[in-house]
Design a protein around this motif. Structure first.
Motif, PDB file in Angstrom:
ATOM      1  N   MET A 203       0.829  -1.077  -0.017  1.00  0.00           N
ATOM      2  CA  MET A 203       0.027  -0.034  -0.082  1.00  0.00           C
ATOM      3  C   MET A 203       0.769   1.174  -0.200  1.00  0.00           C
ATOM      4  O   MET A 203       1.953   1.205   0.778  1.00  0.00           O
ATOM      5  CB  MET A 203      -0.788  -0.024   1.341  1.00  0.00           C
ATOM      6  CG  MET A 203      -1.981  -1.000   1.175  1.00  0.00           C
ATOM      7  SD  MET A 203      -2.923  -0.992   0.016  1.00  0.00           S
ATOM      8  CE  MET A 203      -4.361  -2.113   0.533  1.00  0.00           C
ATOM      9  N   ASP A 204       0.347   2.200  -0.737  1.00  0.00           N
ATOM     10  CA  ASP A 204       1.084   3.555  -0.755  1.00  0.00           C
ATOM     11  C   ASP A 204       0.844   4.198   0.560  1.00  0.00           C
ATOM     12  O   ASP A 204      -0.049   4.209   1.051  1.00  0.00           O
ATOM     13  CB  ASP A 204       0.390   4.519  -2.255  1.00  0.00           C
ATOM     14  CG  ASP A 204       1.314   5.526  -1.979  1.00  0.00           C
ATOM     15  OD1 ASP A 204       2.542   5.720  -1.535  1.00  0.00           O
ATOM     16  OD2 ASP A 204       1.117   6.029  -3.243  1.00  0.00           O
TER      17      ASP A 204
ATOM     18  N   LEU B 268     -11.704   4.192  -1.110  1.00  0.00           N
ATOM     19  CA  LEU B 268     -11.724   3.702  -2.505  1.00  0.00           C
ATOM     20  C   LEU B 268     -11.708   4.859  -3.553  1.00  0.00           C
ATOM     21  O   LEU B 268     -10.919   5.122  -4.562  1.00  0.00           O
ATOM     22  CB  LEU B 268     -12.787   2.773  -2.623  1.00  0.00           C
ATOM     23  CG  LEU B 268     -12.561   2.119  -4.113  1.00  0.00           C
ATOM     24  CD1 LEU B 268     -11.217   1.524  -4.494  1.00  0.00           C
ATOM     25  CD2 LEU B 268     -13.599   0.940  -4.372  1.00  0.00           C
ATOM     26  N   MET B 269     -12.610   5.983  -3.304  1.00  0.00           N
ATOM     27  CA  MET B 269     -12.865   7.134  -4.051  1.00  0.00           C
ATOM     28  C   MET B 269     -11.591   8.090  -4.040  1.00  0.00           C
ATOM     29  O   MET B 269     -10.985   8.451  -5.105  1.00  0.00           O
ATOM     30  CB  MET B 269     -14.117   7.973  -3.854  1.00  0.00           C
ATOM     31  CG  MET B 269     -15.611   7.024  -3.857  1.00  0.00           C
ATOM     32  SD  MET B 269     -16.003   7.080  -5.600  1.00  0.00           S
ATOM     33  CE  MET B 269     -16.550   8.828  -5.513  1.00  0.00           C
ATOM     34  N   ALA B 270     -11.022   8.144  -2.879  1.00  0.00           N
ATOM     35  CA  ALA B 270      -9.800   9.024  -2.634  1.00  0.00           C
ATOM     36  C   ALA B 270      -8.476   8.296  -3.480  1.00  0.00           C
ATOM     37  O   ALA B 270      -7.757   9.050  -4.027  1.00  0.00           O
ATOM     38  CB  ALA B 270      -9.476   9.237  -1.289  1.00  0.00           C
ATOM     39  N   ILE B 271      -8.584   7.026  -3.214  1.00  0.00           N
ATOM     40  CA  ILE B 271      -7.456   6.497  -3.698  1.00  0.00           C
ATOM     41  C   ILE B 271      -7.282   6.355  -5.445  1.00  0.00           C
ATOM     42  O   ILE B 271      -6.586   6.607  -5.988  1.00  0.00           O
ATOM     43  CB  ILE B 271      -7.217   4.799  -3.264  1.00  0.00           C
ATOM     44  CG1 ILE B 271      -7.064   4.716  -1.921  1.00  0.00           C
ATOM     45  CG2 ILE B 271      -6.442   4.093  -4.258  1.00  0.00           C
ATOM     46  CD1 ILE B 271      -7.042   3.209  -1.432  1.00  0.00           C
TER      47      ILE B 271
ATOM     48  N   SER C 114      -5.342   8.394  -9.962  1.00  0.00           N
ATOM     49  CA  SER C 114      -5.710   8.951 -11.471  1.00  0.00           C
ATOM     50  C   SER C 114      -4.945  10.137 -11.696  1.00  0.00           C
ATOM     51  O   SER C 114      -4.677  10.508 -12.935  1.00  0.00           O
ATOM     52  CB  SER C 114      -7.356   9.052 -11.612  1.00  0.00           C
ATOM     53  OG  SER C 114      -7.733  10.115 -10.659  1.00  0.00           O
ATOM     54  N   SER C 115      -4.791  11.093 -10.751  1.00  0.00           N
ATOM     55  CA  SER C 115      -4.134  12.439 -11.008  1.00  0.00           C
ATOM     56  C   SER C 115      -2.672  11.952 -11.304  1.00  0.00           C
ATOM     57  O   SER C 115      -2.062  12.696 -12.183  1.00  0.00           O
ATOM     58  CB  SER C 115      -4.354  13.168  -9.897  1.00  0.00           C
ATOM     59  OG  SER C 115      -5.488  13.772  -9.699  1.00  0.00           O
ATOM     60  N   GLU C 116      -1.922  11.040 -10.491  1.00  0.00           N
ATOM     61  CA  GLU C 116      -0.840  10.663 -10.712  1.00  0.00           C
ATOM     62  C   GLU C 116      -0.415  10.104 -12.134  1.00  0.00           C
ATOM     63  O   GLU C 116       0.748  10.312 -12.747  1.00  0.00           O
ATOM     64  CB  GLU C 116      -0.442   9.577  -9.757  1.00  0.00           C
ATOM     65  CG  GLU C 116      -0.080  10.118  -8.192  1.00  0.00           C
ATOM     66  CD  GLU C 116       0.199   8.899  -7.643  1.00  0.00           C
ATOM     67  OE1 GLU C 116       0.548   7.863  -7.652  1.00  0.00           O
ATOM     68  OE2 GLU C 116       0.024   8.994  -5.964  1.00  0.00           O
TER      69      GLU C 116
ATOM     70  N   ILE D  50      -6.401  -2.747  -5.003  1.00  0.00           N
ATOM     71  CA  ILE D  50      -7.867  -2.807  -5.472  1.00  0.00           C
ATOM     72  C   ILE D  50      -7.778  -3.567  -7.038  1.00  0.00           C
ATOM     73  O   ILE D  50      -7.137  -3.811  -7.642  1.00  0.00           O
ATOM     74  CB  ILE D  50      -8.115  -1.142  -6.169  1.00  0.00           C
ATOM     75  CG1 ILE D  50      -7.942  -0.376  -5.034  1.00  0.00           C
ATOM     76  CG2 ILE D  50      -9.521  -1.191  -6.917  1.00  0.00           C
ATOM     77  CD1 ILE D  50      -8.138   1.073  -5.370  1.00  0.00           C
ATOM     78  N   THR D  51      -9.255  -4.274  -6.823  1.00  0.00           N
ATOM     79  CA  THR D  51      -9.224  -5.355  -7.936  1.00  0.00           C
ATOM     80  C   THR D  51     -10.413  -4.909  -8.674  1.00  0.00           C
ATOM     81  O   THR D  51     -11.251  -4.193  -8.627  1.00  0.00           O
ATOM     82  CB  THR D  51      -9.964  -6.525  -7.325  1.00  0.00           C
ATOM     83  OG1 THR D  51     -10.835  -6.679  -6.339  1.00  0.00           O
ATOM     84  CG2 THR D  51      -8.546  -7.155  -6.416  1.00  0.00           C
ATOM     85  N   VAL D  52     -10.286  -5.424 -10.049  1.00  0.00           N
ATOM     86  CA  VAL D  52     -11.263  -5.214 -11.073  1.00  0.00           C
ATOM     87  C   VAL D  52     -12.271  -6.445 -10.969  1.00  0.00           C
ATOM     88  O   VAL D  52     -12.158  -7.370 -11.205  1.00  0.00           O
ATOM     89  CB  VAL D  52     -10.634  -5.201 -12.491  1.00  0.00           C
ATOM     90  CG1 VAL D  52     -11.909  -5.002 -13.574  1.00  0.00           C
ATOM     91  CG2 VAL D  52      -9.825  -4.113 -12.592  1.00  0.00           C
ATOM     92  N   ASN D  53     -13.493  -6.007 -10.749  1.00  0.00           N
ATOM     93  CA  ASN D  53     -14.717  -6.750 -10.738  1.00  0.00           C
ATOM     94  C   ASN D  53     -15.357  -7.254 -12.164  1.00  0.00           C
ATOM     95  O   ASN D  53     -15.525  -8.179 -12.553  1.00  0.00           O
ATOM     96  CB  ASN D  53     -15.803  -6.535  -9.807  1.00  0.00           C
ATOM     97  CG  ASN D  53     -15.391  -6.489  -8.348  1.00  0.00           C
ATOM     98  OD1 ASN D  53     -14.415  -7.218  -7.909  1.00  0.00           O
ATOM     99  ND2 ASN D  53     -15.889  -6.044  -7.412  1.00  0.00           N
ATOM    100  N   GLN D  54     -15.417  -6.019 -12.714  1.00  0.00           N
ATOM    101  CA  GLN D  54     -16.036  -6.223 -14.295  1.00  0.00           C
ATOM    102  C   GLN D  54     -15.303  -4.929 -14.772  1.00  0.00           C
ATOM    103  O   GLN D  54     -15.337  -3.861 -14.518  1.00  0.00           O
ATOM    104  CB  GLN D  54     -17.524  -5.955 -13.999  1.00  0.00           C
ATOM    105  CG  GLN D  54     -18.314  -6.202 -15.330  1.00  0.00           C
ATOM    106  CD  GLN D  54     -19.992  -6.125 -15.027  1.00  0.00           C
ATOM    107  OE1 GLN D  54     -20.341  -5.945 -13.924  1.00  0.00           O
ATOM    108  NE2 GLN D  54     -20.635  -6.126 -16.036  1.00  0.00           N
TER     109      GLN D  54
END
Length: 168
Positions: A81-82, A90-93, A98-100, A143-147
């Motif tokens: 983890m960073d 999750l929204m903040a991460i 996304s900015s990085e 964070i995992t991709v569910n779909q």
């Protein structure tokens, strides 16, 4: 045309001993070749096919064993983890990463579905950058991709639009 065995026996008896021997030998050879051709050869061919299938399944089994070992090893590793994002929502991460990775301009909608699930709609973003960002989210933040649903843009084939459901 009636089959008359007696005529054949008479013709056979009228042959010289050498001719009789050759006729019997030819009959035996034809008989053995017929048995080989109609019985033994199909069995051997089926046996060869089955051996090839077994070998292919053994290779697939070995490959899956190697993959399962690798998956087990990766599951045992804790996602790193960073430090500055640890403990955040999750929204903040997603917002920070996304900015990085310069993906913020691609995100058109972000809707939290549950406490640990977010649905994102991205438009007109580079496929390579998108995949790199998803990989960073998984590797660094757990964070995992569910779909996922990805479509190429009509105008620019290097750009994609996608819908992604992520969970923490």
């Amino acid at each position: 045309m009636k089959l008359n065995i007696n005529n054949y026996i008479k013709q056979f008896a009228g042959l010289s001993p050498r001719e009789r021997f050759l006729a019997v030998l030819a009959t035996v050879v034809v008989l053995f070749y017929s048995v080989y051709l109609f019985v033994v050869a199909p069995i051997l061919a089926d046996n060869l096919v089955l051996e090839q299938k077994i070998k292919a399944q053994q290779q697939a089994y070995q490959y899956l064993n190697n993959i399962s070992t690798e998956v087990g090893r990766l599951r045992n590793q804790q996602p790193k983890m960073d430090d500055n994002l640890q403990g955040q929502s999750l929204m903040a991460i997603i917002d920070a990463s996304s900015s990085e990775k310069d993906m913020k301009s691609c995100i058109k909608r972000m809707i939290p579905d549950e406490a640990d699930t977010v649905t994102l709609w991205l438009e007109n973003c580079s496929f390579d950058r998108f995949i790199e960002w998803i990989a960073v989210l998984e590797a660094e933040h757990g964070i995992t991709v569910n779909q996922i649903s990805v479509e190429t843009e009509q105008v620019n084939k290097d750009k994609v639009s996608s819908k992604v459901i992520l969970s923490h």
